[in-house]
Design an enzyme around this catalytic site. Structure first.
Site, PDB file in Angstrom:
ATOM      1  CG  HIS A  81      -2.079  -0.970   1.086  1.00 21.07           C
ATOM      2  ND1 HIS A  81      -3.216  -0.698   0.368  1.00 21.07           N
ATOM      3  CD2 HIS A  81      -2.235  -2.227   1.579  1.00 21.07           C
ATOM      4  CE1 HIS A  81      -4.031  -1.751   0.431  1.00 21.07           C
ATOM      5  NE2 HIS A  81      -3.459  -2.696   1.150  1.00 21.07           N
ATOM      6  CG  ASP A  97      -3.416  -3.650   4.912  1.00 23.08           C
ATOM      7  OD1 ASP A  97      -2.446  -2.882   5.114  1.00 23.08           O
ATOM      8  OD2 ASP A  97      -4.424  -3.296   4.286  1.00 23.08           O
ATOM      9  CD  GLU A  98      -5.813  -5.675   1.188  1.00 22.43           C
ATOM     10  OE1 GLU A  98      -6.847  -6.229   0.815  1.00 22.43           O
ATOM     11  OE2 GLU A  98      -5.655  -4.419   1.134  1.00 22.43           O
ATOM     12  CG  ASN A  99       3.911  -7.625   0.981  1.00 25.85           C
ATOM     13  OD1 ASN A  99       3.995  -7.466  -0.245  1.00 25.85           O
ATOM     14  ND2 ASN A  99       4.918  -8.005   1.733  1.00 25.85           N
TER      15      ASN A  99
END
Ligand code: ACM
Length: 682
Positions: free
Chosen positions: A257, A320-322
């Site tokens: 992100h 988050d969300e790597n």
């Protein structure tokens, strides 16, 4: 304790005017409901001579709070009080309302927020250990304001109150869409009104880096489109929040992100740049390189600067969300992983987190992150924010970690309030020891901003977040959904006085949509529409951060009140079909929706943007005709023939299909009428 409308409707003989044969019920409209309420007989009358005094070891915070209280009370009642512009010098120690505070509170996790409120005919006493508790008591008092034929009053009452959970937050994402100072301030006021105490400020994303760094000015010069908070503005927000007893926890999301950050600093990325600020939404590849020492040199300075800017003990690193794609594709990063014996990308991210944690610790901060950061060997003072489910929260609590729940509180997804309301940070059947329970600190509603602008954001936060605030503050036994909705409607209007736009922007947006025409027909339709739920809206268009968010779906609001009322009417009618009033109310609505389409077609002809809801309007009309037929069969006790039944279900199926990212939300209630008609035996 089970507090429901039954216990809140307490008959108070003294409040009844003598000419009534029955006592007038006192119905309390509190949200969140306090821990202990004892309603007494009598009332304190609010008149022009109302005054307040403050005693004890105080602090500016309580004078500001008292002044805002007085202004809101005066604003609601229209009474001209003699007091105004309260501060330490101008506030007496005596008054009709006496606020007694033992000490100034610290805006930090676990501070005492309890208060005790005693209202009698003679006066009001608000006592609290800290001014934070006193501020909560003032909000309760404002919610108690009642009216009768004589004027305004507070019912005589004894309230002893404290929060169920110490961490009661709202996340605001100012990155996917930019939300400037006034949005943040009015939402801080709304949070204070319902006793929320943490603003989780999501400040960096693929779509924008939103805080000035004096050390790295390029972060906002290249990563923000000019939309960011200066450090002076951040201090102003923190002070504004502190004045209202609210902590500000900043989140700088990493290592994923980070497209906006890497647009400014491609040297920190895991793949060669250049990068551009992301305009779409989703999960993207740009990821910080965790293997270079220069990354940590940047982190030292960056987090050091932000640690000094944000006084809260906690700093959120995201995590988050790597998706790991850039790491997988970079041989140097793979070689580093092997040389450090890091089994996979999770282990590599843990290495990165540990390095950032060292920096935060050196700066006197504690780390928090999304549940992806929950990995073995992290120190026990980190906080895990569970968003993908409850499992991480429970596992964390069992392994000695503190956590908060956000799964189930994603208000951007437009689910009904009741879903969030019945989502408990500690589920009623949770198999946890008292120590494990104590590690679950509370929760946060999350206002992700892919699909909201400053014009619409309040309508996605409010009023539903008031019910979430009750979940965090009140006892779990406070869980009567009908009573929650009854109180929520009151609170929603009260929240407007703080400048929140969730109610007033609705007709404004409809006016723009009609292109200077009368909005009545459009409103009749949109009143029974809701935005599609979950992530499905993204199927209707490829949204970017500059797409128009001015369509019908943006004006439509989650948990539409008119639709809920209709569903309740249908349920009441089917339970008691002889009730003529309910039947009439249902017929009136069905007639209005049936005939609305002809009028709306004229509006649509003058406003092309509305073309996308023309078929929905026709569907509502057809479904309403079916509903009227069903009611007629029910009223006449006549069984419908099979061809009517077949066609009716076809009409209803068509009306259930969303269009333009909105769905007609009364179809299921009409279907109940049809199903009931089918059961009639001739
Ligand atoms: C998240 O919603 N990615 C925390």
């Amino acid at each position: 304790m089970r507090l429901t409308i039954l216990t809140l409707v307490i008959f108070s003989a003294t409040l009844s005017a003598q000419w009534f044969s029955k006592p007038k019920p006192v119905v309390l409209n509190l949200m969140p409901i306090p821990q202990h309420i004892e309603l007494k007989s009598g009332a304190f009358r609010v008149t022009d001579d109302f005054s307040l005094g403050v005693t004890g070891r105080t602090h500016n915070r309580i004078y500001g709070g008292a002044d805002r209280f007085l202004q809101r009370l005066s604003g609601r009642t229209g009474l001209f009080f003699t007091q105004g512009f309260l501060n330490e010098k101008t506030t007496p120690t005596e008054g009709k309302l006496i606020i007694r505070v033992q000490r100034p509170g610290e805006v930090k996790l676990g501070e005492d927020e309890s208060y005790e409120l005693t209202i009698s005919r003679k006066g009001i006493v608000l006592e609290a250990h800290t001014d934070l508790g006193a501020l909560h008591g003032l909000e309760t008092l404002l919610q108690l304001l009642s009216v009768d034929g004589e004027g305004y009053y507070f019912p005589a009452i004894q309230i002893n109150d404290h929060p169920q959970y110490p961490w009661r937050g709202l996340l605001i994402d100012v990155c996917r869409h930019w939300h400037p100072m006034d949005v943040i301030k009015r939402n801080l006021d709304g949070m204070a009104a319902v006793k929320l105490n943490v603003l989780h400020f999501h400040l960096s994303e693929d779509q924008g880096f939103r805080v000035e760094s004096k050390i790295f000015p390029e972060l906002t010069e290249k990563g923000s489109d000019g939309n960011y908070f200066t450090q002076t503005q951040i201090r102003e927000i923190i002070q504004y929040a502190d004045d209202r007893g609210i902590r500000v926890v900043p989140e700088f999301d990493m290592p994923g992100h980070t497209t906006a950050l890497l647009t400014a600093r491609p040297d920190l990325a895991s793949a060669p740049g250049p990068y551009d600020i992301e305009r779409k939404f989703g999960v993207f590849d740009p990821t910080i390189d965790p293997t270079q020492e220069s990354t940590y040199a940047f982190m030292e300075k960056f987090w050091g600067e932000m640690a000094a800017l944000f006084p809260d003990e906690y700093m959120h690193i995201g995590g988050d969300e790597n998706n790991g794609k850039q790491w997988d594709a970079n041989p140097r990063i793979q070689a580093f992983k092997d040389s450090m014996d890091l089994a996979d990308n999770h282990a590599l991210q843990r290495y990165f987190n540990t390095r950032v944690l060292e920096i935060l610790t050196k700066n006197g901060k504690k780390m928090m992150g999304w549940d992806e950061i929950f990995q073995p060997d992290l120190p026990k003072n980190i906080v895990i924010q569970s968003w993908r489910g409850r499992k991480a929260l429970i596992d964390a609590a069992r392994q000695g970690y503190q956590g908060i729940l956000s799964n189930g509180y994603y208000i951007d997804l437009c689910y009904p309030t009741s879903d969030h309301y019945l989502n408990f940070p500690i589920a009623p059947d949770a198999d946890l020891t008292p120590d494990e329970r104590a590690r679950i600190l509370g929760g946060e509603a999350t206002m992700w901003a892919e699909l909201v602008t400053p014009e619409t954001i309040d309508s996605r936060i409010w009023p539903r977040t008031a019910a979430i605030a009750e979940r965090f503050w009140s006892a779990p036994e406070v869980n009567d959904v009908d009573d929650m909705y009854r109180r929520l409607e009151r609170v929603s209007v009260q929240l407007e006085e703080l400048g929140l736009t969730h109610e007033k922007n609705y007709p404004m947006m409809l006016r723009r949509l009609t292109n200077h025409q009368d909005i009545t027909a459009l409103q009749t339709l949109v009143d029974v529409l809701e935005p599609v739920k979950g992530y499905t809206r993204h199927r209707y268009a490829t949204y970017t951060s500059h797409s128009p968010l001015t369509h019908v779906v943006d004006a439509a609001r989650p948990d539409a009140v008119v639709a809920r009322e209709f569903r309740n009417l249908v349920d009441a009618y089917l339970e008691n079909p002889v009730e003529g009033v309910t039947q009439t109310a249902i017929i009136q609505r069905l007639i209005r929706w049936e005939s609305n389409h002809a009028r709306l077609k004229t509006t649509i002809a003058g406003s092309p943007v509305l073309k996308e809801v023309e078929s929905l309007s026709a569907d509502l009309s057809h479904a309403s005709t079916v509903g009227r037929d069903a009611l007629a069969y029910l009223a006449l006790c006549e069984a419908p023939d099979s061809s009517w039944t077949e066609v009716s279900h076809q009409v209803l199926e068509a009306a259930k299909q969303p269009h333009a990212a909105v769905e007609i939300i009364v179809v299921s209630a009409i279907e109940k009428l049809v199903n009931a008609a089918e059961r009639v035996k001739s």
